[in-house]
Design a protein around this motif. Structure first.
Motif, mmCIF file in Angstrom:
data_model
loop_
_atom_site.group_PDB
_atom_site.id
_atom_site.type_symbol
_atom_site.label_atom_id
_atom_site.label_comp_id
_atom_site.label_asym_id
_atom_site.label_seq_id
_atom_site.Cartn_x
_atom_site.Cartn_y
_atom_site.Cartn_z
ATOM 1 N N MET A 192 12.065 74.554 103.767
ATOM 2 C CA MET A 192 12.932 73.661 103.233
ATOM 3 C C MET A 192 13.168 72.400 104.280
ATOM 4 S SD MET A 192 14.421 75.064 100.696
ATOM 5 C CE MET A 192 15.678 73.977 100.732
ATOM 6 N N ARG A 193 12.742 72.794 105.520
ATOM 7 C CA ARG A 193 12.896 71.558 106.493
ATOM 8 C C ARG A 193 11.617 70.539 106.334
ATOM 9 N NH1 ARG A 193 13.288 75.167 111.767
ATOM 10 N NH2 ARG A 193 10.984 74.967 111.551
ATOM 11 N N GLN A 194 10.568 70.896 105.602
ATOM 12 C CA GLN A 194 9.535 70.100 105.333
ATOM 13 C C GLN A 194 10.112 69.311 104.088
ATOM 14 O OE1 GLN A 194 6.220 72.712 104.529
ATOM 15 N NE2 GLN A 194 5.163 72.110 106.410
ATOM 16 N N LEU A 195 10.624 70.198 103.119
ATOM 17 C CA LEU A 195 11.167 69.204 101.831
ATOM 18 C C LEU A 195 12.128 68.516 102.294
ATOM 19 C CD1 LEU A 195 11.517 72.445 99.153
ATOM 20 C CD2 LEU A 195 9.859 70.409 99.536
ATOM 21 N N ARG A 196 13.183 68.779 103.297
ATOM 22 C CA ARG A 196 13.977 67.817 103.840
ATOM 23 C C ARG A 196 13.363 66.493 104.542
ATOM 24 N NH1 ARG A 196 17.194 72.484 105.015
ATOM 25 N NH2 ARG A 196 16.454 72.616 107.085
ATOM 26 N N ALA A 197 12.099 67.001 105.376
ATOM 27 C CA ALA A 197 11.562 65.952 105.884
ATOM 28 C C ALA A 197 10.694 64.902 105.163
ATOM 29 C CB ALA A 197 10.561 66.670 107.147
ATOM 30 N N LEU A 198 10.407 65.651 104.150
ATOM 31 C CA LEU A 198 9.688 64.828 102.857
ATOM 32 C C LEU A 198 10.664 63.932 102.336
ATOM 33 C CD1 LEU A 198 7.199 67.272 101.178
ATOM 34 C CD2 LEU A 198 6.511 65.251 102.554
ATOM 35 N N ARG A 199 11.908 64.292 101.946
ATOM 36 C CA ARG A 199 12.830 63.720 101.435
ATOM 37 C C ARG A 199 13.284 62.540 102.271
ATOM 38 N NH1 ARG A 199 14.796 61.025 97.304
ATOM 39 N NH2 ARG A 199 16.861 60.705 97.075
ATOM 40 N N GLY A 200 13.278 62.840 103.520
ATOM 41 C CA GLY A 200 13.799 61.757 104.742
ATOM 42 C C GLY A 200 12.688 60.726 104.626
ATOM 43 N N ALA A 201 11.372 61.303 104.890
ATOM 44 C CA ALA A 201 10.301 60.431 104.838
ATOM 45 C C ALA A 201 10.326 59.286 103.464
ATOM 46 C CB ALA A 201 8.974 60.977 104.893
ATOM 47 N N GLU A 202 10.868 59.872 102.413
ATOM 48 C CA GLU A 202 10.775 59.148 101.133
ATOM 49 C C GLU A 202 11.874 58.211 101.241
ATOM 50 O OE1 GLU A 202 11.503 59.887 96.231
ATOM 51 O OE2 GLU A 202 11.292 61.642 97.765
ATOM 52 N N ILE A 203 12.990 58.700 101.779
ATOM 53 C CA ILE A 203 14.172 57.617 102.042
ATOM 54 C C ILE A 203 13.757 56.703 102.964
ATOM 55 C CG2 ILE A 203 16.546 57.356 102.570
ATOM 56 C CD1 ILE A 203 16.953 60.174 101.692
ATOM 57 N N GLU A 204 13.244 56.933 103.910
ATOM 58 C CA GLU A 204 12.699 55.851 105.133
ATOM 59 C C GLU A 204 11.603 55.058 104.337
ATOM 60 O OE1 GLU A 204 12.208 54.275 108.858
ATOM 61 O OE2 GLU A 204 14.052 55.394 107.744
ATOM 62 N N LEU A 205 10.784 55.562 103.701
ATOM 63 C CA LEU A 205 9.718 54.803 103.076
ATOM 64 C C LEU A 205 10.452 53.770 102.017
ATOM 65 C CD1 LEU A 205 6.850 54.075 102.540
ATOM 66 C CD2 LEU A 205 6.717 55.634 100.709
ATOM 67 N N GLN A 206 11.541 54.311 101.254
ATOM 68 C CA GLN A 206 12.289 53.341 100.510
ATOM 69 C C GLN A 206 13.032 52.131 101.418
ATOM 70 O OE1 GLN A 206 14.555 55.904 97.948
ATOM 71 N NE2 GLN A 206 12.872 56.680 96.981
#
Length: 497
Positions: free
Chosen positions: A207-221
């Motif tokens: 779940m943390r990885q998913l949140r981190a991936l989501r955060g990374a996606e948001i950061e990339l956007q």
């Protein structure tokens, strides 16, 4: 990315721990299963030994009962237990010998029991033969000797010991089986808890990885949006720089060309005046007309001084323009030196430099600093601030006490805002951008200057990665704002990148 890599390593560690726990549980379960199977086999074998030994003892008792009944009654019907026991005896003896041979702790008992059985059966058979031969009294006398009883007691003791030992081994095996079952339960509970923990931790990490991936996606956007914004900003900066280059080229060609045109025009006048002087000076005794004399005197008295004066003024104008261009050019080439610049002392120094002029008007200077000290180029800030406070005094409203306010405030996380506000003449709205152009001035031209001060300030600010803006109303004053990056080092790193 580092955080994501750490979480990936954490997941790998948890999966490895889960694999180790599964291997341990599988190994322990296999060992317990083999031990349980072996214990169960021993229980079955000992139960069979106990049963065969008991059946053998029961058969011997049946044989003995049939013998005694026959000898007491001389009735052949009492031999039925004897015959039944004798029929079972070979099988039971063979079965017991086979079981005892495979059980090393009591394997030595087989020969002893066999020998006692042979002896006991031999005595019983001997008495029956006597009785059947008609010597019933002799048979009874043989029984009364007690030999058979002694042997039977030994057999009871031997078979009873076999049965007792079998019972002990069964009890031990049952206890072992219970212990193994308890360990199996413990291992199962521990394994279940451990697996639940590992699965829970793995789920948490996932779940943390998913949140981190989501955060990374948001950061990339966000970075993409920022990149697009920066590209748009750079495009705008390039367009603005191109426009400034065009304006600069126009200014240089127009403002430098005007003095040149003047010089060329007055050079023509010099040539015309020179002809009049030549006609007078080079006459070599020839008669000179009064008109030539008048023209020569006019050229010497008026035309030549006027032309030379205009030429000199034009050259001074050109020299000033060229020096202004060189000054801005040198600012652009000067190496910036980032350092922490204390704003309050710097602002106080700038205010002190014009304090006496402000006091002469009956005005005052106020200072308000709430921003943190930026890391920037001290000389650039000093020159820009000095130019602004000088202009505030220079263009103060006649007959009005000058009120000069200098403020430094934070502007977001990355910028510092330095405001210089006055209540002077003010600037027309249409001239707000024009005042920053090189050699351009606005309003009443009653003060000396070349129109390079604010252009110089804009050049300084843009070299720092900042900007200067103005808000103003005629007759009410102006507010010039220096937008200064809080850390010049980051700006320089971006430029290098």
């Amino acid at each position: 990315m580092k955080k994501l890599r750490r979480q990936t390593r954490g997941t790998a560690v948890l999966l490895s721990a889960g694999a180790i726990i599964l291997i341990f549980l599988a190994t322990a379960s296999t060992w317990i299963s083999f031990r349980a199977e072996d214990t169960f086999d021993r229980i079955l074998r000992d139960r069979e030994i106990r049963q065969v030994a008991g059946d053998l003892l029961s058969s011997l008792q049946d044989i003995e009962t049939g013998q005694r009944g026959f000898l007491l009654t001389d009735d052949a019907t009492f031999l039925q237990p004897y015959n039944s026991g004798m029929s079972r005896m070979p099988g039971l003896r063979g079965q017991l010998n086979s079981l005892l041979d495979t059980h090393s702790p009591i394997a030595d008992r087989a020969d002893t029991i066999d020998s006692l059985i042979d002896r006991r059966l031999g005595i019983i058979n001997a008495t029956l033969e006597l009785a059947q031969a008609g010597d019933l009294a002799g048979a009874r006398a043989r029984v009364m000797t007690g030999d058979g009883k002694e042997i039977m007691d030994q057999l009871r003791g031997q078979l009873g010991d076999v049965i007792g030992r079998a019972d002990q081994r069964i009890d031990t095996a049952v206890a072992t089986q219970k212990t193994l079952s308890s360990w199996m339960k413990i291992f199962s509970i521990i394994g279940a808890v451990a697996l639940l923990f590992v699965v829970g931790m793995a789920f948490n990490v996932m779940m943390r990885q998913l949140r981190a991936l989501r955060g990374a996606e948001i950061e990339l956007q966000r970075l993409n949006a920022g990149l697009e914004e920066r590209v748009a900003q750079r495009t705008e900066d390039l367009m603005r720089a191109n426009q400034e280059v065009q304006r600069f080229a126009y200014i240089v060609t127009h403002d430098l060309r005007a003095p040149l045109v003047n010089i060329m025009g007055f050079t023509s006048e010099l040539e015309a005046s020179l002809k009049s002087l030549q006609a007078y000076v080079l006459a070599d005794g020839e008669r000179i007309s009064p008109n030539d004399i008048q023209d020569a005197r006019l050229a010497a008295a008026e035309d030549l001084p006027e032309a030379i004066g205009f030429i000199r003024a034009s050259t001074r104008k050109m020299d000033g323009l060229i020096n202004a261009i060189l000054k801005i050019s040198r600012d652009g080439r000067r190496e910036l030196r980032p350092e922490t610049v204390p704003l309050r002392p710097l602002i106080e120094t700038a205010a002190d430099s014009v304090a006496h002029q402000v006091m002469e008007t009956g005005g005052e200077v106020t200072i308000d600093v709430t921003a943190l000290d930026p890391v920037t180029d001290r000389l650039s800030i000093e020159q820009a601030l000095g130019n602004l406070v000088d202009n505030a005094v220079k263009y103060s409203a006649p007959g009005r006490p000058l009120k000069l306010a200098i403020r430094a405030r934070p502007e977001g996380r990355l910028m510092v805002r330095i405001e210089v506000q006055d209540n002077g003449r003010g600037i027309e709205k249409g001239d707000h951008e024009r005042v920053f152009e090189l050699f351009r001035r606005s309003g009443q031209q009653d003060k000396p200057g070349e129109g390079i001060g604010l252009a110089h300030v804009r050049s300084l600010m843009r070299n720092l990665g900042g900007e200067i803006t103005v808000t103003s109303e005629p007759g009410r004053g102006s507010t010039f704002v220096l937008h200064v990056p809080a850390d010049l080092r980051k700006v320089m790193e971006k430029v290098k990148a």
